[in-house]
Every structure is written in structure tokens, then in C-alpha cells.
Design a protein around this motif. Structure first.
Motif, short mmCIF file in Angstrom:
data_model
loop_
_atom_site.label_atom_id
_atom_site.label_comp_id
_atom_site.label_asym_id
_atom_site.label_seq_id
_atom_site.Cartn_x
_atom_site.Cartn_y
_atom_site.Cartn_z
N ARG A 161 28.58 41.71 45.60
CA ARG A 161 28.67 43.08 46.09
C ARG A 161 29.80 43.85 45.43
O ARG A 161 29.64 44.98 45.00
CB ARG A 161 28.86 43.07 47.61
CG ARG A 161 27.59 43.22 48.39
CD ARG A 161 27.85 43.82 49.77
NE ARG A 161 29.20 43.59 50.24
CZ ARG A 161 29.51 42.93 51.36
NH1 ARG A 161 28.56 42.45 52.10
NH2 ARG A 161 30.76 42.76 51.72
N LEU A 162 30.97 43.19 45.35
CA LEU A 162 32.13 43.86 44.76
C LEU A 162 31.86 44.20 43.29
O LEU A 162 32.16 45.31 42.83
CB LEU A 162 33.37 42.98 44.87
CG LEU A 162 34.65 43.55 44.24
CD1 LEU A 162 35.03 44.87 44.91
CD2 LEU A 162 35.79 42.56 44.34
N THR A 163 31.26 43.25 42.57
CA THR A 163 30.96 43.48 41.16
C THR A 163 30.01 44.67 40.99
O THR A 163 30.22 45.53 40.14
CB THR A 163 30.33 42.22 40.55
OG1 THR A 163 31.28 41.16 40.66
CG2 THR A 163 29.98 42.42 39.10
N ALA B 254 35.46 56.08 48.23
CA ALA B 254 35.64 56.00 49.67
C ALA B 254 34.92 54.77 50.21
O ALA B 254 35.46 54.02 51.03
CB ALA B 254 35.09 57.27 50.32
N LEU B 255 33.73 54.55 49.67
CA LEU B 255 32.94 53.39 50.07
C LEU B 255 33.71 52.11 49.73
O LEU B 255 33.82 51.19 50.54
CB LEU B 255 31.61 53.41 49.31
CG LEU B 255 30.51 52.51 49.84
CD1 LEU B 255 29.98 53.06 51.15
CD2 LEU B 255 29.40 52.39 48.81
N ALA B 256 34.27 52.12 48.52
CA ALA B 256 35.02 50.96 48.06
C ALA B 256 36.20 50.69 48.99
O ALA B 256 36.47 49.55 49.36
CB ALA B 256 35.53 51.18 46.65
N ALA B 257 36.88 51.73 49.37
CA ALA B 257 38.04 51.58 50.24
C ALA B 257 37.59 51.09 51.61
O ALA B 257 38.30 50.34 52.27
CB ALA B 257 38.78 52.89 50.36
N ALA B 258 36.39 51.54 52.02
CA ALA B 258 35.93 51.22 53.36
C ALA B 258 35.52 49.75 53.48
O ALA B 258 35.67 49.16 54.53
CB ALA B 258 34.76 52.12 53.74
N THR C 203 38.72 40.45 47.11
CA THR C 203 38.98 41.05 45.80
C THR C 203 38.52 40.16 44.64
O THR C 203 39.00 40.32 43.53
CB THR C 203 40.47 41.38 45.61
OG1 THR C 203 41.22 40.16 45.64
CG2 THR C 203 40.97 42.31 46.67
N ASN C 204 37.62 39.23 44.89
CA ASN C 204 37.10 38.43 43.79
C ASN C 204 35.80 39.01 43.27
O ASN C 204 34.85 39.16 44.02
CB ASN C 204 36.86 36.99 44.25
CG ASN C 204 38.12 36.17 44.20
OD1 ASN C 204 38.94 36.35 43.30
ND2 ASN C 204 38.27 35.28 45.15
N THR C 205 35.78 39.33 41.98
CA THR C 205 34.52 39.75 41.38
C THR C 205 33.74 38.50 40.96
O THR C 205 34.25 37.40 41.06
CB THR C 205 34.76 40.63 40.15
OG1 THR C 205 35.51 39.86 39.21
CG2 THR C 205 35.53 41.88 40.52
N MET C 206 32.53 38.69 40.45
CA MET C 206 31.74 37.52 40.08
C MET C 206 32.43 36.63 39.04
O MET C 206 32.49 35.42 39.23
CB MET C 206 30.35 37.94 39.59
CG MET C 206 29.41 38.30 40.74
SD MET C 206 27.95 39.15 40.18
CE MET C 206 26.95 37.79 39.64
N PRO C 207 32.95 37.20 37.94
CA PRO C 207 33.61 36.30 36.98
C PRO C 207 34.79 35.55 37.59
O PRO C 207 35.00 34.37 37.28
CB PRO C 207 34.10 37.27 35.90
CG PRO C 207 33.20 38.43 35.99
CD PRO C 207 32.86 38.57 37.44
N LEU C 208 35.54 36.19 38.48
CA LEU C 208 36.67 35.50 39.11
C LEU C 208 36.18 34.42 40.06
O LEU C 208 36.77 33.35 40.18
CB LEU C 208 37.55 36.49 39.87
CG LEU C 208 38.19 37.59 39.03
CD1 LEU C 208 39.05 38.49 39.89
CD2 LEU C 208 39.02 36.99 37.92
N HIS C 209 35.07 34.72 40.75
CA HIS C 209 34.50 33.75 41.65
C HIS C 209 34.01 32.52 40.88
O HIS C 209 34.13 31.39 41.36
CB HIS C 209 33.35 34.39 42.44
CG HIS C 209 32.90 33.56 43.60
ND1 HIS C 209 33.74 33.23 44.63
CD2 HIS C 209 31.72 32.98 43.88
CE1 HIS C 209 33.09 32.47 45.50
NE2 HIS C 209 31.85 32.31 45.07
N VAL C 210 33.48 32.77 39.69
CA VAL C 210 33.06 31.66 38.83
C VAL C 210 34.24 30.73 38.57
O VAL C 210 34.15 29.51 38.72
CB VAL C 210 32.50 32.18 37.49
CG1 VAL C 210 32.29 31.03 36.52
CG2 VAL C 210 31.21 32.93 37.70
#
Lengths: 277, 282, 348
Positions: A58-60, C25-29, A223-230
Motif C-alpha cells: 500500500r505504501l509503495t 493528506a491521504l498519506a499523512a492520514a 514506513t517500510n516500502t516493498m523494497p525495504l520489506h524485501v
């Protein structure tokens, strides 16, 4: 009626090229897939549906969803300024736009630490106002935008330069507004270049490791993106999980790339069909 | 192609001020100001300290490996990339389109994954390692490993810059050369190669620039021995681990200047070449 | 025409800004959403402790809920010890740090984020568990490695990470140095020659302890891995039947310390919570979890219970032999220090 190589040489060249690609592209990819599927597809999908893996995916996607449109906007604006006008220092400007490309990822991350870190220029002010940049999503987005900064622009600039200015000038003289000219004349002309730039930009945004690793803080599930999660999974001896997430990244990229070349080839076939008729 | 006269004070196309302003503004915020922080930090060093860094044999060895290795990798990529582009454009064979799409893969794979995959392949137990180890060739955990990783990350660039130019080469030129009695090899070296040269050079330079700064994939396969198989970005990381921010930024600044000079040279070369071509056409 | 252009362009810019703003904003949320429900604590730790703190956190959350009725979420961040300390210095808002060596927490304290006297705030040098440095060898111990001096024999390939980038590697290095110092009656020149000979046998310097373990276990490089005891036992469990642990008769006492980050907990209002989290590590319940994760517990009863897993090793401390981390760091690992000399001579 081109005089061509003999079929012996032709197949030799093909074999050589495929051998090189096999060694440097196919085998590494196969190694990733072999590890990912080493314990069967069940383990593969189980690894992908873990909450932490899901959070990283999701973060990525979120980071790419911000960084890529911003870079498209910048790329279009910059290539218009550079390709459609003459001014002094153009070469310098292009080199500056290219710069993030050749900057080591270690340095790309470091500069944001120097700016927004607690020991940096804005660190204390940001903390006093409770704004988190570093070790939070904004920092990751910034580092990703920095790393992917040149891709759309550097794809578009040579293309727009090659196409010249006559069409735009004609449209303007005929009374179209600048923005309309851009939408109806320039954009259709560069759409394939733009698409390729966007795909590269997106692939890099999702796959960036070094710079993001410096600014992420590595907080699991946050705060882990996919590459970091790898990397984390790999360090936990979870090789299946690590390579499963990695293969997902590779497959995502591969699918978009295949789709892109399919589109391009189709367009090329259409053009050649038109020419022959 | 008629060129817009630069001396012409009146511009037909609107938006120059706006787009250039936005470009410069965004460039400053995202790239220039962050990079400036590097130089400000590094300026804390005295001249003696700079000289000490430059005289350090370990620093010199790292620069030799990063730049020398990148040079070798870019040369390999130039040759192999030209071959791949040629085969992809000129010949038809099964799976061509899939392979064409795959060329961009090193772009998408996180560099750490690439490094792990390559280390797994070239380690003595790996698929490739167990074949070449008996021959006395050691790749993993040697400077050679660093070069392998650099070839991988730089692979798309030569292919992608040469490919479009190769597609555009007029077949009539080749036919003319052939009808004048030139052999296939002669046609290639005398007619095709000169046309491809600028694109080839650009691709080479891009692959080089990319390889110089590479970190993630190299540290997994290079062995990281100080003075032997240690790259410059790792040296920066080592300094940071000792909380030596100034020392780290100093090496980073040297690297940054080197890559910027490199980019200026590439873009200057491209511009010079375009001018030369357009003058030749006029 | 020009006004037309600029109006359109402004619209484009505004639309882009709007999209970016909404996305931001979404990211922060997103991280905020999880944080709002329950109180959180961020524990910034070093690499090999992932499994340990997973178990410890679960136990603490449960006991905290039983005691106060409050739901708790403990976030974990792992990485190289030095890198993690730097992140905290640069603003990673860790409520507690649990690192590989006191030097790294000292570095945070020097920048004013932790009380300089942190190490005396908790029992046992603020280290709720200890470990030591042992050898992992291949099944059957084909090179017959029993003690430190077997590592400098010609033809023995030794895997250890880079002391410049890995906290664990510094323990390895100092253990080897201390061994020879002990054997030679405090002859520093001999200790340096010994350590140089050892690094002569090292083919790869990974940047972290886990990297070295992977090189040894997965890539099949090396005859012996110098590693944390807990790391070696874990590797034994992950890849059963291929390796053996050899505990040298003399090694170093590794004390990975923990501390509350004063500046952060005072801003977050989490001091009481953070302090009870760290004291929890000394309770029998936590000590049992620590022992099960292959770290040597401080609690004598728990230690006795698990004595079979932890063979007796004569241990020296960094304070006794090197005069503390500060001195060891400057003398050995700083730029131009002894390690720099060793690594150059080792490859001659």
C-alpha cells in the motif's frame, strides 16, 4: 531489397544477444522466482497476504501515486520550456535535470537527512511544529521524487526537440490558445515517449531502495516500502517471503512493459500498413 | 529543418516565462537546495583535511573501483547493448517482443534484490558459480562481482538509446552502399556505425553514470574489502556509521561534482553532434 | 491569447496542486489512523533482535492490558546498530532504543537526547541480557576449529562482517584481540599481528551481522562464521543439520544495552510507559522469553534452567580489557585507527 546477413551470421548474432540477456536478465529473474516459489505457491501467496507485506504494498503504491504525477507535470512543463524555446544555459539546465539520475542513492537519501534531520537546517523547526518529514511518508515521497525526477523530462525533451516548433506555431497563428495547442498538437505527438517515461518513472519509484532506505526509519507496517520489506524478510531468513514480494515488483513492472511494447508494436504495424496501402 | 532564429525577439509560442519559471523553481526546491546542503556541510573541512581525504589510499582505491568498474561495465554494455538492439530491430524470432519488454527490467527490480539474486547465482554453490569456479574464475565477492552488478543496472540504457536510431536508418543508404560493392561488414562499419555513434555514446555515458553511483546491488556481491573491492558509496556509508557527517559529505561532494561534469560532457557532446549533423544537412 | 494561455496554465497548476495535496493528506492520514486508536511506543533496535522483540512485545502488551486495561501498540524498527542510532539522532522518534553496543547509545546521548548517565539508570549496566561471541562451523567441524588461534591457521576461511559498519563485527574483533592480549600477557603488538592474521583469512566483509550469516549459511562461503551466540543458535535452527556451534574457552561478554530516549518520551508523554517497558525486560517472564530466543538471561534462576544451551565460557568485559567503548572505538575503529592498519596489512 536490403542485402542481409547470411542466416548463419544472423542466428549467431541472435544467439549471442540472447546469451547475454539470458545471463544478465533471465537468470537473475529466474533465481528470484525459483526462491519465491521454492516452497510452493501456497507459501508464496501466504507471504504476500501478511499484514506487513500488505502495508508495504500500500505504501509503495501511495508513494508512486504521488511521485509519478508530479514528475509527469514537471516533465511536460520542463520539456516545453526547453524544446520550444531558445535561451542561454540550456545545456546546463538539462544537465541539472539529469543530475539526480547519476547521484548515488546513498547521497540522494543523505541530502534530505541534512535538510530535515534533527541536526539539519529545518529539523528543529519541523519538530517544534510537530511536522514529520524524515522517517515518515513525506520523506519517502521526497526521496522517491528526487530519484525519479529526470525520467519523464529526459524522455520528452529530445522527442519534442526533434519534432520542432512548426506545428505549434501554426496552431497558435491560427488562433488556438497556448494550452489548447499543447493539448491538441504537442501531447498527441509525444504520447508514446510520455508513456515510456511514465512507465520507467513508475518502475523506479516502486523499486527504489537505497535512497528510501536512508529516510524511511524502517518502522514495520508503517514506513517500510516493498523494497525495504524485501530486505527485512530476507534478513529474517524468510527467503520465500522476500523473493515473493520482490517477484511481485518484477512482475508488475514486466506486465506494464509488455503492455507498453504490445501497444507500440501494434501502432507501428498500423503505420506500416498505412504506408504500404 | 529550418531552425527558429534565436535572435528573433518575438516568440510565437507562448508560455516561456511560466514554464521556465516553474521548471527552475521545482528544480531548485527538489534538487538544487538539497544538494547545496551537501556542499555547505562539506565546507566545514579545511584545505588540509580535503587533501588528506584525497591522499587516502583507501579513498583512491574506492574511486578507482567505482569509476574504473563503471567504465568497464559501460563498455560491456555498449557492445552487448548494440548487439541486442540490432537483433531486436533487424531480426524476427520467437519471443522477440517479450525480450524487448524485459530489457527495462533492471530498472524495476529493487537494487538490493538484484544484488541478492546475482550473489546467489555467482556464489560457488550458485547456478553460474559452480560452473565457472572450477575454471578458476571467481566472480562473487571480488571486484569482478561489482562489475557484474554494474553491467546489470546499466543494461537498459544502450539498448534503449540505440534502438530508435537503428529503426530510423534509411534502408536506401544501406542499399546504395551495397550496390556500390560494399560488403555487409563494410556497410556496417562505414555507414551504420557512424550514424549510431552519437546514440551509442549517449547510452554508454548513461550506463556509466548509473553504474558509478550504484550501491544496493554491488554491496551484496562485491566482498566490500577496503582498498580492494570497496566502492565509493560504501565509503560514504562507513563514514556515516562513525557519525562523521562532514567526512561523508566531503566524499559525496567529490562524487557529485564528478558525475555533474560527466553529465555536462554528455549533453555537450550530444548538442555538438546535433549541430554538426544539422550543419551537414544544410 | 496570452491571458488565455496563462489562465489555462494556472488551472493546470491548480489542479495538479490539488491532486498532490489530496494525496499528501491521504498519506499523512494513513499512519495517523493506526496511531489514533491506541497508545504507541516505538522501539528502535538492532538487526538480530527481530524475533526476540516480537515475542517480548506481545508479552508486554498483554501484561500492560491486564494491569491498566489500556490497549498498546509497539512499533519496531530494525537495522544496523549504528545506522539506527543515527536515525534517532536525525529525528526518528524512538521512545526506547535497544542497541548492540553502549557506544551507539552514547552517541545519541552526546547529542543531548538521552541523559549522559543513562547506563546507570537500569540494573546490570542497562543490559537486560548478555551474549557472547562464538563460532559456527560446518557439520563435523572438518577444519577442527576449537579456539581463536585456529582461525589464523593458513587455509581456514573466516566470515565476519565489517567492524566499520556492524556493531556485531566490533564485538567479534575485540574478542579476537582480547584473546591474544590474554595469551601474550598484554602484548598489544602481538594482538595486532594476531588480528591481522585473522583478517587475512576473511574473504568477504558484509556490512551487517545478518549479511555475514547469509554469506556463510546460504552462499556456502567460509569454514567458520564468527557470530553472536544467539545468531549462531538461530542459524542452527533455521538450517538444521548442516552446522555446529563451537564455543571458544575464552570470549567477550557482550552487553547490548537499552535506554529510554528522554527528549522523545517527554514530548510524547510516554515516559512512564517506556520505563515500565524497559523494566519489564528484567522480569522473570521476559527473562524466560530472552532465554528461549537464545540470549543469556541476567536472572540467575532462568539462567540455571537454560544452562544446557549456554556452555560455560570464560568471559572478559570491554571495560576490563579496553577501558570502555569510548576508548575502544577511538583506538580501533575511528578513521586512521588500528583496524584501518590491520585491514591494509591483512591483504598484503
Amino acid at each position: 531489397m536490403r542485402r542481409d546477413e547470411s542466416s548463419l551470421i544472423r542466428w549467431l548474432l541472435i544467439a549471442l544477444a540472447l546469451g547475454f540477456l539470458g545471463l544478465f536478465l533471465v537468470l537473475p529473474l529466474a533465481a528470484v522466482l525459483a526462491q519465491a516459489l521454492g516452497k510452493g505457491t501456497g507459501a508464496y501467496f501466504a507471504a504476500l497476504t501478511q499484514p506487513d507485506a500488505w502495508a508495504a504494498i500500500r505504501l509503495t503504491l501511495l508513494v508512486a501515486a504521488i511521485a509519478v504525477p508530479v514528475n509527469i507535470g514537471f516533465g511536460l512543463v520542463a520539456s516545453w520550456a526547453i524544446a520550444k524555446f531558445d535561451f542561454r544555459g540550456k545545456s546546463l539546465l538539462i544537465s541539472l535535470i539529469d543530475l539526480p539520475f547519476s547521484v548515488s542513492p546513498v547521497i540522494s537519501g543523505l541530502v534530505f537527512v541534512l535538510l530535515f534531520g534533527l541536526q539539519g537546517w529545518f529539523g528543529e523547526t519541523l519538530r517544534d511544529h510537530n511536522i514529520r518529514v524524515l522517517f515518515a511518508v513525506p520523506g519517502i515521497v521526497l526521496a522517491t521524487m528526487f530519484v525519479t525526477f529526470p525520467f519523464v523530462a529526459r524522455e520528452l525533451i529530445p522527442l519534442m526537440e526533434e519534432q520542432g516548433r512548426e506545428e505549434e506555431e501554426a496552431a497558435i497563428v491560427l488562433g488556438a490558445g497556448g494550452f489548447k495547442t499543447f493539448l491538441t498538437v504537442t501531447l498527441p505527438n509525444v504520447k508514446w515517449g510520455l508513456l515510456h517515461g511514465v512507465l520507467l518513472c513508475n518502475a523506479r519509484a516502486m523499486g527504489e531502495f537505497g535512497a528510501v532506505s536512508v529516510v524511511s526509519g524502517h518502522i514495520r507496517g508503517l514506513t517500510n516500502t516493498m523494497p525495504l520489506h524485501v530486505e527485512i524478510l530476507y534478513n529474517e531468513y524468510d527467503f520465500v517471503g522476500a523473493f515473493a514480494v520482490a517477484s511481485l515488483l518484477a512482475l508488475l513492472a514486466l506486465l506494464t512493459l509488455v503492455a507498453k511494447s504490445a501497444l507500440e508494436w501494434r501502432l507501428r504495424d498500423e503505420i506500416s500498413a498505412l504506408r504500404q496501402s | 529543418m529550418p531552425k527558429n532564429n534565436p535572435a528573433k525577439p518575438w516568440r510565437v509560442i507562448p508560455g516561456f516565462g511560466l514554464t521556465l519559471g516553474l521548471t527552475l523553481g521545482w528544480l531548485s526546491v527538489l534538487v538544487l537546495i538539497p544538494l547545496t546542503s551537501l556542499f555547505v556541510m562539506a565546507s566545514g573541512l579545511s584545505l588540509d583535511q580535503w587533501l588528506a581525504i584525497l591522499a587516502d589510499t583507501r579513498v583512491q582505491a574506492a574511486f578507482r573501483l567505482s569509476f574504473g568498474g563503471a567504465l568497464v561495465a559501460a563498455l560491456i554494455n555498449a557492445a552487448a547493448g548494440l548487439l541486442v538492439a540490432w537483433v531486436l530491430v533487424r531480426y524476427d524470432f520467437p519471443g522477440r517482443r517479450l525480450i524487448d519488454a524485459m530489457v527495462d527490467l533492471p530498472f524495476a527490480l529493487p537494487t538490493a534484490v538484484a544484488g541478492i539474486a546475482l550473489a546467489a547465482l555467482y556464489a560457488p554453490q550458485g547456478w553460474i558459480g559452480q560452473l565457472i569456479e572450477p575454471l578458476g574464475i571467481k566472480v562473487a565477492f571480488t571486484p569482478l562481482g561489482a562489475i557484474v552488478a554494474m553491467v546489470f543496472v546499466g543494461l537498459p540504457f544502450v539498448v534503449r538509446t540505440v534502438q530508435p536510431v537503428l529503426e530510423d536508418i534509411d534502408s536506401e543508404v544501406e542499399e546504395a552502399a551495397a550496390s556500390l560493392g560494399a560488403g555487409r561488414w563494410q556497410t556496417f562499419t562505414r555507414v551504420i556505425l557512424p550514424t549510431l555513434a552519437p546514440a551509442l555514446l549517449t547510452g554508454f555515458a548513461l550506463a556509466f553514470a548509473r553504474a558509478v553511483g550504484e550501491y544496493g546491488s554491488v554491496i551484496f556481491i562485491a566482498g566490500n574489502f577496503p582498498g580492494l573491492s570497496e566502492i565509493v558509496p560504501l565509503l560514504i556509508v562507513v563514514r556515516l556509521e562513525q557519525y562523521d557527517y562532514v567526512g561523508a559529505t566531503a566524499i559525496a561532494a567529490i562524487m557529485l561534482v564528478a558525475s555533474f561534469v560527466l553529465l555536462l560532457a554528455i549533453n555537450g557532446l550530444q548538442r555538438w553532434n546535433r549541430d554538426r549533423l544539422s550543419r551537414g544537412a544544410a | 491569447m496570452t491571458s488565455d494561455w496563462s489562465r489555462d496554465a494556472m488551472r493546470l497548476v491548480l489542479a495538479t496542486a490539488l491532486v498532490v495535496g489530496a494525496a499528501m493528506a491521504l498519506a499523512a492520514a494513513i499512519p495517523g489512523a493506526g496511531a489514533a486508536e491506541s497508545r504507541t511506543l516505538l522501539n528502535v533496535s538492532y538487526d538480530p533482535t527481530r524475533e526476540l522483540y516480537q515475542d517480548l512485545n506481545a508479552a508486554f502488551v498483554k501484561s500492560w492490558k491486564a494491569k491498566t486495561g489500556e490497549d498498546l501498540r509497539i512499533n519496531q524498527s530494525h537495522g544496523g546498530s549504528g545506522k539506527q542510532a543515527r536515525a534517532v539522532i536525525d529525528g526518528l522518534e524512538a521512545d526506547v532504543v535497544t542497541l548492540a553496543l553502549a557506544y551507539d547509545i552514547d552517541a545519541i546521548a552526546q547529542r543531548g537526547q538521552i541523559d549522559p548517565k543513562w547506563q546507570s539508570r537500569l540494573a546490570a549496566n542497562s543490559a537486560p541480557y548478555t551474549s557472547t561471541i562464538v563460532f559456527l562451523v560446518r557439520k563435523g567441524n572438518p577444519k577442527a576449529i576449537k579456539d581463536w588461534d585456529d582461525l589464523v591457521r593458513p587455509g581456514v576461511s573466516v566470515i565476519t562482517p565489517n567492524p566499520k559498519t556492524s556493531g556485531g563485527a566490533r564485538w567479534n574483533y575485540l574478542a579476537a584481540w582480547g584473546y591474544e592480549l590474554n595469551r601474550s600477557n598484554n602484548d598489544a603488538a602481538k594482538a595486532e599481528a594476531f588480528t591481522t592474521a585473522l583478517f587475512h583469512n576473511v574473504p568477504v566483509l558484509d556490512t551487517g551481522a545478518r549479511g555475514s550469516t547469509t554469506t556463510f549459511t546460504q552462499r556456502g562461503i567460509g569454514d567458520v562464521l564468527i557470530a553472536w551466540e544467539n545468531e549462531a543458535i538461530l542459524a542452527l535452527k533455521e538450517v538444521p543439520g548442516q552446522f555446529e556451534i563451537v564455543a571458544p574457552p575464552l570470549s567477550i561478554l557482550a552487553e547490548p544495552p537499552v535506554a529510554v530516549v528522554d527528549k522523545v518520551v517527554d514530548r510524547h508523554g510516554t515516559r512512564a510507559l517506556a520505563e515500565s517497558y524497559l523494566s519489564f525486560l528484567y522480569t522473570p517472564e521476559a527473562q524466560e522469553i530472552i532465554a528461549r530466543n537464545h540470549y543469556r538471561p541476567r536472572d540467575p534462576d532462568i539462567a540455571k534452567k537454560h544452562a544446557a544451551e549456554f556452555p560455560p565460557v570464560r568471559l572478559f568485559t570491554i571495560d576490563d580489557v579496553f577501558g570502555g567503548w569510548g576508548k575502544a572505538q577511538t583506538a580501533h575503529f575511528a578513521d586512521g585507527g588500528i583496524f584501518d592498519r590491520i585491514i591494509v596489512n591483512a591483504k598484503k
